[in-house]
Enzyme design. Sequence first.
Site, short mmCIF file in Angstrom:
data_model
loop_
_atom_site.label_atom_id
_atom_site.label_comp_id
_atom_site.label_asym_id
_atom_site.label_seq_id
_atom_site.Cartn_x
_atom_site.Cartn_y
_atom_site.Cartn_z
N GLU A 47 0.85 -1.20 0.02
CA GLU A 47 0.12 -0.23 -0.10
C GLU A 47 0.81 1.30 0.06
OE1 GLU A 47 -3.52 0.18 2.33
OE2 GLU A 47 -3.24 -1.82 3.24
N ASP A 48 0.54 2.26 -0.70
CA ASP A 48 0.99 3.37 -0.66
C ASP A 48 2.36 3.48 -1.08
OD1 ASP A 48 -1.69 3.92 0.30
OD2 ASP A 48 -1.22 5.28 1.97
N CYS A 57 -6.78 4.56 -2.42
CA CYS A 57 -6.91 3.25 -2.55
C CYS A 57 -8.32 2.64 -3.18
CB CYS A 57 -6.47 2.48 -1.20
SG CYS A 57 -7.46 3.42 0.08
N ASP A 117 -0.42 -0.23 -4.61
CA ASP A 117 -1.88 0.19 -5.10
C ASP A 117 -2.03 1.66 -5.56
OD1 ASP A 117 -1.59 1.33 -2.49
OD2 ASP A 117 -3.50 0.88 -1.77
N HIS A 118 -1.00 2.40 -5.40
CA HIS A 118 -0.78 3.70 -5.85
C HIS A 118 0.49 4.49 -5.52
CE1 HIS A 118 -2.12 5.27 -1.92
NE2 HIS A 118 -3.36 4.43 -2.10
#
Length: 642
Positions: A43-44, A82, A246-247
């Site tokens: 994540e992130d 997200c 995810d980004h």
Amino acid sequence: MNRDLFSWQGLTSLALALAGIPLSLPAASSGGEHPNILWITSEDNGPELGCYGDSQAITPRLDALASRSLRYLHCSSNAPVCAPARTTVITGLYPPSMGAEHMRSEVPLPKGFKMFPAYLREAGYFTSNRTKTDYNCPMVGDPWTRNGDSESHWRARQPGQPFFSVFNIATCHESRIRDAIQPENQVHDPATMHIPGYHPDTPEVRQDWAQYHDRLTMMDRQVGALIDQLEADSLTADTIIFYWADHGSGMPRHKRSPYHGGLHVPLIVHVPDKWLHLAPKNYIAGGSEDRLVAFIDFAPTVLSVAGIKPQSWMQGLAFMGANGQSPRSYNYGFRGRMDERIDCVRTVSDQRYHYIRNFMPHRPHGQHVAYMFQTPTTRIWKSMHESNALNPTQAAFWERRVSEELYELESDPEQINNLADDPQHAATLARLRKAQQTWAQDINDIGLLPEHEIHAQSKSTTPYELARSQHFDIERVFAAADCASAAHTGAPAWKTFEEMLSSEDSGVRYWGATAHLVHGQRAETLLPETNLSLLRDTAASDSSPAVRAVAAEALGHHGDAEDLALALGVLVEVADPATTSAHASLLAVIAFDALDEKALPIAARLSSINFRADRDVPARAQGYASMVMKKALEDLGRRDSE
């Protein structure tokens, strides 16, 4: 520093414990007819990894994976946050095509559509997800055999059953940049960190960038632990591995922002020898791939790898497997509502250029999102802007935008030099602008409607189906949005804006009202009286509360004292979600915030409203208006005390 922690055995055990993965489970045998598929997501984080050329990164396990896999150089998350990004992944649909681009919205899929793992289950796969879902639509099609528990692991499948197993690692999430970590994990020196040109160089910013990289190192160990489990279970030769994030990073102007830093993510694909016939066309172990890929492609790609023909309604392109397709010319991105702040941005990228179309240029990129302001970098950056301590590059994030931005990524990877007004890049600008317009029409971008109208008009159907019905004219709505927000062109088209306010289409009227916000702030003269008259009528009596809220904000900014009184009365009416909706209420409270001291007369009345009265939206979204209200009152109180 505890050196024993960094032994091979110590790293693996620690990473397993941090990931919440059992240290010992019985191994299961491999499937034979179909490949196993392991998805490891983090994540992130963007491609701030050693294998992607970040000299500050300490990511040996991902670097090792990349050395025997294919590394994609141009992978886009499509959305810089997200829930919309994961909605793209799980559905195979662009969220703006189904009204689901807004953070923590809940939009139904059409009947018969399923989340893509459901098709894998139907084909005999064991599907597991550990543990994040965070979709902007309800789960349909029974996609997961196991989801969100300790049994969500390939080891829980039946003997010989092929698996599709997802493991989500939250170690480098935005929230982890600002929390405490153990001294032994503090392996990056803040003093040596590279600070992007758009961030101020302060101790807080340096610490956040250092801890972000520390978190990447911790995440890297967890990726390695999962790969070690696969090896321990003798599954390596039978399993295709995907690693992706995810980004972009959780730092401000990355997460939630439509720049490359928010959308560009790593993607590493490993295909063992047994399954090389399913590999991407240009697969070379240790190589890199220049093809444009994006989250929109993940659903059809996994189905293709499993030998399943992707659904005809899926909007992406399979980049490997039995049903692989030719690449497209562009990646497309979007930004909608980010928690409590409304926005509308679309992007187009190729391998060299990144184009941003701001449909609400009167709002800054750095709108106040409460969660983002928990990060020290955000707070110090904004504080320095308020005290005029930033240079123009650093200040731009907090100021009014232009409607178009164009960046050349090779020479300007931080996207600081906007080339949209550069005559030498006029042809490129026109090409990418046209690509964005074509994409909006191809996908029936219903996200150009205000969120209230998306839901109000689709009560008897779904937003996806509404977007493809005679009730939604994408060409007309897009033309209105384009005209309303084209602040880079000549004098305001006041007569055209009048016609938009008089349209029978509520989407066109919404953009007509927005046009008076966008262009009213840049007009050298007062709004024409005919436009003010139409704004009065629209604010007072339009059938759409979303249109009324925006018209009232424009009237409050540009009218006289009598107009302001009318506008404030309208905002009080629309702000009550019991009689309108949570989405319209949010627009009204944002207008209150934007009107600043002019709106003081209604502060007490708005404060007494129950902003959670609309039970038709997710519980978290019910509180967004109250979050804006709280911040607006704090700002008013601070100025009053000064």
